[in-house]
Scaffold this active site. Structure first.
Site, PDB file in Angstrom:
ATOM      1  N   HIS A 179      -8.835 105.896  87.271  1.00  0.00           N
ATOM      2  CA  HIS A 179      -7.890 104.789  87.164  1.00  0.00           C
ATOM      3  C   HIS A 179      -7.395 104.728  85.721  1.00  0.00           C
ATOM      4  O   HIS A 179      -7.984 105.340  84.827  1.00  0.00           O
ATOM      5  CB  HIS A 179      -8.573 103.484  87.546  1.00  0.00           C
ATOM      6  N   CYS A 210     -13.730  99.554  87.292  1.00  0.00           N
ATOM      7  CA  CYS A 210     -13.166  99.613  85.938  1.00  0.00           C
ATOM      8  C   CYS A 210     -13.712  98.506  85.046  1.00  0.00           C
ATOM      9  O   CYS A 210     -14.020  98.739  83.875  1.00  0.00           O
ATOM     10  CB  CYS A 210     -11.646  99.567  86.004  1.00  0.00           C
ATOM     11  N   GLU A 226      -7.614 102.461  83.430  1.00  0.00           N
ATOM     12  CA  GLU A 226      -8.617 101.953  82.486  1.00  0.00           C
ATOM     13  C   GLU A 226      -9.647 103.032  82.138  1.00  0.00           C
ATOM     14  O   GLU A 226     -10.010 103.201  80.970  1.00  0.00           O
ATOM     15  CB  GLU A 226      -9.346 100.730  83.070  1.00  0.00           C
TER      16      GLU A 226
END
Length: 154
Positions: free
Chosen positions: A54, A86, A56
């Site tokens: 992702h 995350c 992040e």
């Protein structure tokens, strides 16, 4: 811990600019050093290549590759509320502040698959409930990214 004095709108717009690189999954993130007010790492969603990459996580990996260890002076800006994976990574890294645009609830309303656990809930149930979560920064602009991505996918 109180929220930092950083320009949240300006840094979120940097995350939004990054998110345009992945229009079908516009999750963009930047890490900002609160002492220098500079972006020190960034990332975009790469989950088509790796399901846990992702935005992040990509930003955290970018910073880790630099060999730095001063995580507690960083603020994470991300176009959407961090999922529980995350937000957990943010906590394990020692990042003290998270600022996001679109909420998990809004993503669900738009049709995105989401685990319905807020970033604030993850923080509250962690060993360090003093980590700051700031919601809704440039939310309308971030919402437009995700609305456009859903339209692209149809």
């Amino acid at each position: 811990m109180q929220t930092s004095s950083l320009d949240h709108d300006a840094h979120m717009r940097s995350a939004i600019t990054l998110a345009h690189k992945t229009p079908r999954a516009p999750f963009g993130s930047v890490l900002v050093d609160r002492q220098t007010n500079k972006i020190v790492a960034s990332g975009v969603n790469q989950s088509s290549a790796n399901p846990i990459l992702h935005g992040e996580i990509a930003a955290i990996n970018d910073y880790a590759r630099q060999g730095k260890s001063d995580w507690n002076k960083l603020t994470l800006y991300t176009t959407a509320e961090p999922c529980c994976m995350c937000q957990g990574a943010v906590l394990w890294a020692g990042i003290r502040e998270v600022v996001f645009g679109t909420s998990i609830a809004q993503l669900k309303t738009l049709g995105w698959k989401q685990i319905d656990i807020t970033a604030e809930e993850v923080v509250a149930r962690s060993w360090d409930p003093s980590v700051v979560v700031v919601a809704g920064v440039c939310a309308a602009e971030c919402d437009q990214l995700f609305e456009g991505a859903i339209a692209c996918r149809r």
